[in-house]
Design a protein around this motif. Structure first.
Motif, PDB file in Angstrom:
ATOM      1  N   ASP A  46      -4.457  -7.967  -5.987  1.00 27.59           N
ATOM      2  CA  ASP A  46      -3.310  -7.793  -5.093  1.00 27.59           C
ATOM      3  C   ASP A  46      -3.566  -6.593  -4.177  1.00 27.59           C
ATOM      4  O   ASP A  46      -2.861  -5.589  -4.218  1.00 27.59           O
ATOM      5  CB  ASP A  46      -2.036  -7.592  -5.916  1.00 27.59           C
ATOM      6  N   ALA A  47      -4.598  -6.718  -3.348  1.00 28.87           N
ATOM      7  CA  ALA A  47      -4.990  -5.635  -2.444  1.00 28.87           C
ATOM      8  C   ALA A  47      -3.977  -5.493  -1.318  1.00 28.87           C
ATOM      9  O   ALA A  47      -3.287  -6.440  -0.956  1.00 28.87           O
ATOM     10  CB  ALA A  47      -6.375  -5.905  -1.876  1.00 28.87           C
ATOM     11  N   ARG A  48      -3.911  -4.276  -0.785  1.00 26.72           N
ATOM     12  CA  ARG A  48      -2.990  -3.992   0.317  1.00 26.72           C
ATOM     13  C   ARG A  48      -3.786  -3.396   1.469  1.00 26.72           C
ATOM     14  O   ARG A  48      -4.721  -2.637   1.260  1.00 26.72           O
ATOM     15  CB  ARG A  48      -1.925  -3.009  -0.171  1.00 26.72           C
ATOM     16  N   PHE A  49      -3.385  -3.732   2.687  1.00 28.75           N
ATOM     17  CA  PHE A  49      -4.109  -3.289   3.876  1.00 28.75           C
ATOM     18  C   PHE A  49      -3.502  -1.999   4.412  1.00 28.75           C
ATOM     19  O   PHE A  49      -2.290  -1.823   4.436  1.00 28.75           O
ATOM     20  CB  PHE A  49      -4.060  -4.370   4.955  1.00 28.75           C
ATOM     21  N   THR A  50      -4.363  -1.059   4.846  1.00 27.05           N
ATOM     22  CA  THR A  50      -3.899   0.141   5.531  1.00 27.05           C
ATOM     23  C   THR A  50      -4.357   0.062   6.979  1.00 27.05           C
ATOM     24  O   THR A  50      -5.547  -0.035   7.265  1.00 27.05           O
ATOM     25  CB  THR A  50      -4.399   1.439   4.875  1.00 27.05           C
ATOM     26  N   TYR A  51      -3.392   0.067   7.887  1.00 27.77           N
ATOM     27  CA  TYR A  51      -3.702  -0.030   9.309  1.00 27.77           C
ATOM     28  C   TYR A  51      -4.239   1.295   9.841  1.00 27.77           C
ATOM     29  O   TYR A  51      -4.965   1.312  10.826  1.00 27.77           O
ATOM     30  CB  TYR A  51      -2.460  -0.450  10.105  1.00 27.77           C
ATOM     31  N   GLU A  52      -3.896   2.390   9.192  1.00 33.24           N
ATOM     32  CA  GLU A  52      -4.378   3.699   9.647  1.00 33.24           C
ATOM     33  C   GLU A  52      -5.896   3.811   9.541  1.00 33.24           C
ATOM     34  O   GLU A  52      -6.538   4.466  10.359  1.00 33.24           O
ATOM     35  CB  GLU A  52      -3.720   4.821   8.840  1.00 33.24           C
ATOM     36  N   PHE A  53      -6.461   3.198   8.506  1.00 33.56           N
ATOM     37  CA  PHE A  53      -7.905   3.268   8.302  1.00 33.56           C
ATOM     38  C   PHE A  53      -8.573   1.908   8.453  1.00 33.56           C
ATOM     39  O   PHE A  53      -9.767   1.784   8.208  1.00 33.56           O
ATOM     40  CB  PHE A  53      -8.211   3.874   6.925  1.00 33.56           C
TER      41      PHE A  53
END
Length: 111
Positions: A46-53
């Protein structure tokens, strides 16, 4: 490095423009790696995306950030703090949106 999209043609331009809109889906072809742990993300995580990186964070990486926050952020880790604040803002916005939708339904029933 600044990439000028006007000079790119074909698949390179399409891939660049797509990357600015949404994260790539996690598939074996693009081999997603966890930004926090440095380990490959397995299917079903259940990975989550970080838009900052512009990166994925696995469940293990998310747990590491959560533990760091629960311990009071005692160590200086600006990247984790940025990711935490980004996700906190996203979660708060989603909660507010849900609450607003529920209030709208309440208003419809109680005129």
């Amino acid at each position: 490095m600044i990439i000028q999209t006007k000079e790119m043609n074909g698949p390179a331009r399409a891939a660049y423009m797509r990357s600015k809109r949404e994260p790539l889906p996690m598939t074996p072809s693009n081999e997603p790696w966890c930004y926090i742990t440095g380990k490959r993300i397995v299917d079903g995580d259940d990975a989550r995306f970080t838009y900052e990186f512009d990166a994925w964070v696995s469940t293990a990486g998310q747990n590491m950030i959560d533990e760091w926050v629960d311990q009071g952020m005692k160590t200086d880790n600006p990247e984790w703090e940025i990711i935490y604040r980004e996700w906190y803002a996203q979660d708060q916005a989603a909660t507010a949106k849900d609450a607003d939708q529920n209030n709208e339904e309440f208003r419809k029933w109680h005129k």
